[in-house]
Every structure is written in C-alpha cells, then in structure tokens.
Scaffold this active site. Structure first.
Site, short mmCIF file in Angstrom:
data_model
loop_
_atom_site.label_atom_id
_atom_site.label_comp_id
_atom_site.label_asym_id
_atom_site.label_seq_id
_atom_site.Cartn_x
_atom_site.Cartn_y
_atom_site.Cartn_z
N GLU A 1 61.31 4.07 21.03
CA GLU A 1 61.28 4.21 22.48
C GLU A 1 61.25 2.80 23.01
OE1 GLU A 1 60.51 4.06 25.89
OE2 GLU A 1 58.55 5.01 25.73
N SER B 1 59.88 -3.39 22.73
CA SER B 1 61.11 -4.02 23.24
C SER B 1 62.31 -3.62 22.39
CB SER B 1 60.97 -5.54 23.22
OG SER B 1 60.98 -6.01 21.89
N THR B 2 63.48 -3.69 23.01
CA THR B 2 64.72 -3.34 22.31
C THR B 2 64.98 -4.32 21.17
OG1 THR B 2 65.62 -2.25 24.25
CG2 THR B 2 67.21 -3.03 22.63
N LYS C 1 49.32 0.41 14.47
CA LYS C 1 49.11 -0.99 14.87
C LYS C 1 49.28 -1.12 16.37
CE LYS C 1 51.44 -4.64 15.66
NZ LYS C 1 50.75 -5.49 16.65
N CYS D 1 58.34 1.00 30.77
CA CYS D 1 59.69 0.99 30.20
C CYS D 1 60.67 1.73 31.10
CB CYS D 1 59.67 1.58 28.80
SG CYS D 1 58.80 3.14 28.72
N GLU E 1 65.96 -6.28 31.33
CA GLU E 1 64.65 -5.74 31.64
C GLU E 1 63.66 -6.88 31.87
OE1 GLU E 1 62.52 -3.70 28.44
OE2 GLU E 1 61.87 -2.21 29.90
#
Lengths: 482, 307
Positions: free
Chosen positions: A260, A239-240, A186, A294, A391
C-alpha cells in the site's frame, strides 16, 4: 461597537497520564529482549524536538530471532487453535485497547505530532474497531470463502508507516492473527511507541508468546526482515520507492506480497456541488494529519465557472484553521512528523514557486520550536508541474481548473498513482459516472477520508496492490488451495 | 417599495441558491463541537454572549408587571458580579412594547417586538401591517416578523418576497428581523432558499425560530443561514445579522455558536449589532458559568433571579 478579538486559549491534554520508559527493548517471544545489535536510537517528539525515549535498533540477527519465535509460535500454538479461540484473543486485545484509548491517543500525538483531536477521535477508535471487526471473522473464515480450501500462510512480516502508526498496525496485525498467522512487525523509526505499547497490551491479553513480535529500527531492520528466508508473507505500507525495493527483494521467492504505497489523489468539484461543504471537504482531504495521508486529496480540480468562488472560500477558511501544539484540543494541524519530512515539504514548496505556481498561506503564527508547516495552497499550477505530479506527503494542495467532464477525468487519471479520488456534485448520475471512470482504489462522493474496517482499501498502478480491510483483507493472509 | 424585484428576478435569486449537503453540514458542526473553551477567552465569550441576548417573554399570560420585571433584569443581570454587560434587547408582544420602552428608559437596551401575527403568521396581510405599525408607533426599535410558512412551502416565493419587503417599508428606522420557523421547513435546501430570499427582500437580521416549535435553532440550520449571510456579504459587502432563537439554553452551546460565527463570518459579526441570541433561560446559565470562572465554584441556581 468594536471590541478586541476573541481567540481561543490553548486547551492542553495532559501527558502526565503516560508512563514512558527511558528505554525500550525488542518484543520477541512474549518478552522484552535487549537487541543483539546492542544499538539504540532516539525517538523525538516532533512538536518540540525533545527526546521521548531510547529504542532498540534491531539488526539481521535480531530479526532472525524474531522470525524464529514467530515460526515456533505458529507451528506449536497459533495454527493449532480454533478460529473461535483466536477470536477470543483478538476481542480481548480490542477491549484492552479501548480501555487504554486515552493513553494510546496521547502517546500517538506525542510521538508522531498529529493533533490529539485526530488521534482521539479517528486513529485509536478505528484501530480498536479493526480488531473487533477481524475478531468477528476469525471463526467464520470458511463462510467468507465458501467452497474454497483455505489455510493460514505462516509467518507474516509487516512494515508500517509513520503517518497512522497504531491504525496501520491494526490493519495488518488483526487480519493476520484472525487468519491464523503469526507476525513480526517493524514500525516506522519515528513512531515506534504505540507499537511497543501494543506489545504490552498483547501481554495483558495473555496472547501466546511469539504470536506477535515487534522489532524496532530503521530501514535496514526492515530490509533484513524482508530478506529473511523463513517469511511467508510481506505486508508493507509506505513510500512507492521502498515498495519497489521490497518487490525486487521478493522476486524468485514464494513470499506473498501486499503493498500500500503512495498517492496523488484528485479531488474534483463540479459546478453544481454544495460549495461550502465541498470547501470544507477539500480542507479535510488535504490537511487531515498534516497531509501525511497516502490517500490525501492533494490535487484539487475545480470547474472553471466556480473556481474564483471556491478559491476565495478556501483562503478564508484557512484563516480559521488552528496550527500548533498537537496536544492542544483545538489544534487542527499539528507538527510535521520529522525534520526530514519537513525538509522534503519545504523543498517542494520552493519548487512549486520556482515552477511558477502562486502560493497562498494563512497568516497564522507557528511555534518557535518543533517541525511545523503552514497549510499551503498553490494556484496556476500546470498539470506537468512537479508539485502536481509527485507525492509531497504534507499540507500542500495544488489547484487546477477544468471545463468539461472529459477533461477532468483525463487529468485526474493522468498520474502514476491511483489510490483515491473525491467527487463533489449534487447529481447522483455524475457520481456514478465519474466513479466508474476514475482509476482509483477508493472514490469518495461528497465526503473524503472516510474509513471503516468493513470497507476494503488499496490502490491501482504505483499505489500498490492487494486490499486491506473488509472481507477482501482476509484473502491477503490466506492460502487458497483450489 | 424600497427595492423593486420582478417575479423573474426572484425566481432567478432562488435558483442561484446553492444546494446544501446535510452530511457535510453535520461534519462541520461536529468539528465546532470539539472546540474547547478555557480561561480568559471563556470569560470573554460568556460576557459577549450575555451582551447579545434578546431577553424574551412571549406568553399569552404576559402582563405589564412581568415585562417591567424582565426589563429590570435586562439592566441588572447579576449585580453581585461587577463588570457584566447588559443584554442587547428585550423581546415582547406588540401590546407590551410601550411598557418595555418606559421601563428601559435611556438604558440603551433595545425593544424588539414580534409582529405579523406571531407565531403562526396566519392572518390577512392587512392585519400583519396593523400589528407591525402598532408596535412601531409604541416605540419598538426592532421588529421580529414571521414569514408565511405555508405560502413558502407551496412555492409562492413572490408572496414571501412582497410580504417581507412591505414590512421592511414600514420599518423606516427600526431594524427588521425575519423569522423562518425552520422547524416547519422541510430541508436545509429550503432553509438556504428562504435565507437568500429574505436577504434580498430587505431583512436586516435573519432569525431561525419563534421558540414555539421544536426543533428550533439547531446547529445545521444556523450554519446554513450563516452560509447565506457570508455569500451575500462576499457579493455585495453588506452585512446581515443573525439571530438563532430557541433551544440554546446552555453556555457551552452559546460559545460554540459564537465560535461558528467567528469561523464562518469573521470577527466583525461578534457584536450585538450583528448577532443575537433569542433566549430566556440562557442568561442564567451564562451567569452561573461566569461566576464559576471567577470563583472556581458553582453556585446554586437559587442565587440567580429568574426574572
């Protein structure tokens, strides 16, 4: 003798080469299939806000069809092929990607807003190289893990981000296929087009139906894919926050997971550094791909004795950075990927000012349409400031000074993230000393943002786990029996 | 001496030279080489490059007649194309200065003379002085001196400083270009050191090469020298000129060099007061490209005079 200023004229790459469809369906079982959801969404060109295409929006039922197709292809075809046969398909895909590199580069730039110089010179060549690299491993897996019992996992669900759409696809699809798995991928909703073009390449390569399936859509599509019970492996880059959701969704299942995630990477200039090259490196570290990286070097630490000089040089260099139309071959910083992301970045810039940071932006003109952000420096930033901790994922650099090595190591590691770091010094001993003490997946010395398929990549702490790339990248897609 | 420096000052100046990272330099150069020049800005760049040329003949077989031809070309690059600038200077050996001066008259084109036992610099200092004085007495507007590379490589920086400063003292009204012959130096660190040293010793221009040795004006060397000029300017506000010489023979290279100057130093350096190309074959390539921009067609090299 005075004269009028000498400025480069736009040098536009022609998008006329592209044959875009008005509407894209889902790529399942080797065929283009209309979504059961009957829903579509628009893909927008962030450089001028024009509509590029309508794209299918997969729901739970669609992801189920895709996973079933991948499972069938795994059971009946792909798991029965020898490594050499799988490698043959991967080599074929790599060559077809190379042949269509220009088209892919233009498409990546139109869809995502990154400068054509980067998609042409970085994204697409690296994506091709990942396929070549893992094609070579396909028949040597046993040599890669000598003395161990290895087998493929089955069906891998892969979710890619919008910052390097085709490259992240390559990082995930190439090792998965090399190791004998089938995939349902996706892509991010704002950048689906190169993945759909990749589906065409799979068809051209004669890849057996169902080995690669591409389901487009928003987060709900990804969530449905992650929740599917017949998935053996999930690979996610993004994203985290979403990474944490996926990890929760996997609790109590046997799904293998690699994440990641985000980063707030430290870039450290010591006083003995080659200063001009360090300044250039800092620029590349934070402004590469508009800062949508990232591992972007978003926290700069400069030793106090050279701080004033470094800052003056950074400001001067920013004046000659070209910001504008991503299709212009001279553009250094293109368009921000989406309106939503631009709003996020602008919110952080306002916050940075409110937190007492000194802002600097060059005097460049931004195009009147599209999503653009000037490259931005913040000085007088506290370690505890939000913009130094969170971030931003945009062209915003925070600058702090330090006095001793001990101090900078502490400050660099003082982050929930641990993806990358940079060290600029003329002394080899300091490079080794620092890289051992910095808690980051990658430490670059006197360079930044260098990638190679042979080199593993991944983070510490909230930057994720698992490694992609290199021999390490294979183990994420293999089962080890003893 | 115009400026008096003790040897410890010189040692300190050299010690302050920042190190240069070759890989970083190559990356910066690669970025410049992806720039694309189009339309009016290309035409402007080509004309600018033409106006910055030191049209050069430095051969043992040079004669007054050859120099006169070159001086005519310097003033009439390609009369078929109106609106072209003249070159900045004609660069010759000291024995040809008088002839060049006469041929150029009051055209505004400068006469540059190589000196100090060009190209090797292997002569006693007294000879170098006489060489320079001869060129100046014959009317040279600019002196292109060579440094003693052997003494530099041996670490005798005081000697190099004194040599440059002494020649500078002779050049009361002439501008001094100091040639490093970077093809004989070992590393970019050395290039940076000699740049810093020559600038404090009084160079008005720093120049890469004699044109007699390869490699000559490579991008990494030029970028390193520009870094020295920039740092000197940031420290003192004093501008120093730059002259790459040798190896820049195509328009594309010339335009990339100009863009490098613009990005590293700024617009102020984009005039022939502060930037020169030491070249002989570059002019015709610039003219061919210029014609191509105007007419849309490439003409044969046969349509452009060689001298």
């Amino acid at each position: 003798m005075s004269q009028k200023n000498w400025n480069l004229e736009p040098s536009l790459e022609s998008a006329a080469l592209l044959k875009l469809q008005d509407q894209y369906e889902l790529f399942i079982d080797g065929k283009w299939q209309a979504p059961l959801s009957k829903k579509y969404f628009d893909s927008i060109n962030p450089s001028d806000e024009s509509k590029l295409a309508k794209i299918a929006w997969a729901n739970e039922a669609d992801t189920d069809v895709a996973v079933k197709a991948a499972r069938t292809a795994y059971e009946n075809v792909w798991s029965k092929l020898s490594g050499a046969q799988r490698g043959k398909y991967l080599f074929r895909i790599a060559r077809l990607m190379q042949e269509q590199a220009k088209e892919l580069a233009i498409l990546e730039t139109l869809d995502g807003g990154k400068p054509i110089r980067e998609s042409r010179d970085v994204d697409i060549p690296l994506a091709c190289n990942h396929f070549f690299y893992y094609a070579g491993w396909a028949d040597k897996l046993q040599e890669a893990f000598a003395g161990q019992q290895i087998s493929s996992l089955g069906v891998a669900a892969q979710i890619t981000p919008w910052n390097f759409p085709l490259l992240m696809l390559a990082w995930k699809v190439a090792p998965a296929l090399a190791c004998g798995n089938t995939v349902v991928l996706k892509p991010a909703e704002t950048t689906s087009l190169t993945a759909l073009k990749f589906a065409e390449i799979c068809q051209q390569a004669g890849l057996p139906a169902g080995v690669v399936n591409i389901v487009t859509g928003y987060g709900d599509t990804g969530a449905a894919l992650v929740a599917h019970t017949d998935i053996d492996k999930i690979a996610f880059t993004g994203s985290t926050a979403v990474g944490k959701q996926i990890q929760k969704a996997c609790l109590g299942t046997s799904k293998k997971l690699t994440l990641e995630l985000g980063g707030k990477s430290a870039n450290i200039i010591l006083e003995d550094a080659p200063i001009d090259q360090a300044v250039e490196g800092v620029i590349n570290a934070i402004f590469f791909n508009q800062g949508h990286v990232c591992c972007a070097g978003s926290r700069l630490y400069v030793q106090e004795s050279i701080a004033a000089q470094v800052l003056a040089k950074l400001k001067f260099r920013l004046q000659s950075i070209y910001v504008g139309n991503p299709l212009d071959k001279n553009t250094d910083i293109g368009a921000i990927n989406s309106k939503k992301q631009l709003e996020t970045i602008e919110r952080y810039i306002k916050l940075g000012i409110a937190e007492g940071g000194q802002i600097y932006q060059p005097t460049c003109e931004l195009p009147s349409k599209g999503y653009y952000c000037k490259p931005t420096l913040f000085t007088d930033v506290a370690q505890s400031a939000t913009i130094a901790q969170e971030e931003i994922f945009g062209p915003v650099l925070t600058i702090q000074t330090f006095r001793t090595m001990e101090e900078v190591i502490q400050k660099a590691n003082n982050s929930p993230y641990g993806l990358a770091a940079g060290v600029w010094t003329d002394k080899g001993s300091r490079i080794f000393g620092l890289s051992q003490q910095l808690r980051a997946g990658v430490v670059w010395a006197n360079t930044y943002n260098k990638f190679d398929p042979a080199s593993p990549f991944g983070g510490y702490k909230e930057s994720g786990f698992g490694r992609e790339g290199g021999r390490h990248g294979l183990s994420a897609y293999l089962k080890f029996s003893n | 001496m115009l400026t008096s420096f003790s040897s410890s000052d010189i040692a300190a100046s050299i010690a302050k030279s920042p190190t240069v990272d070759q890989i970083g330099i190559l990356e910066r150069v690669a970025r410049i080489q992806t720039r694309s020049f189009k339309g009016a800005s290309k035409i402007q760049g080509l004309k600018m490059a033409l106006s910055m040329i030191d049209l050069t003949t430095l051969e043992g077989k040079d004669t007054p007649s050859k120099v006169r031809q070159l001086c005519y070309k310097a003033q009439h690059l390609h009369d078929q194309a109106p609106g072209l600038p003249m070159v900045a200077a004609v660069c010759v050996y000291p024995t040809m200065v008088k002839e060049a001066k006469k041929a150029l008259g009051n055209s505004g084109i400068k006469v540059a003379s190589v000196s100090t036992a060009f190209p090797s610099g292997q002569a006693p200092f007294e000879v170098k002085k006489i060489d320079t004085l001869y060129a100046l007495e014959n009317g040279a507007d600019e002196i292109d001196m060579v440094i003693s590379r052997g003494r530099f490589l041996a670490g005798d920086y005081q000697f190099i400083y004194d040599e440059i400063a002494a020649i500078k003292e002779l050049c009361t009204s002439a501008r001094l270009k100091v040639i490093f012959e970077t093809g004989e130096l070992d590393s970019l660190d050395q290039v940076r050191k000699i740049s810093d040293l020559a600038i404090v010793a009084g160079a008005d221009f720093i120049k890469t090469s004699t044109g007699k040795i390869q490699p000559a004006a490579t991008f990494p060397v030029v970028l390193t020298m520009l870094g020295s000029i920039k740092d000197h300017f940031d420290r003192t506000g004093q501008m120093i000129g730059m002259k790459p010489a040798g190896g820049i023979s195509s328009s594309k290279l010339a335009l990339q060099h100009l863009l490098l100057v613009k990005e590293v130093l700024g617009e102020a350096w984009l005039t022939n007061e502060w930037y020169r190309f030491g070249a002989s074959s570059l002019a015709n390539d610039l003219l061919m490209q210029y014609q191509k921009q105007l007419t849309g067609k490439y003409q044969s090299a046969a349509y452009f005079s060689i001298d």
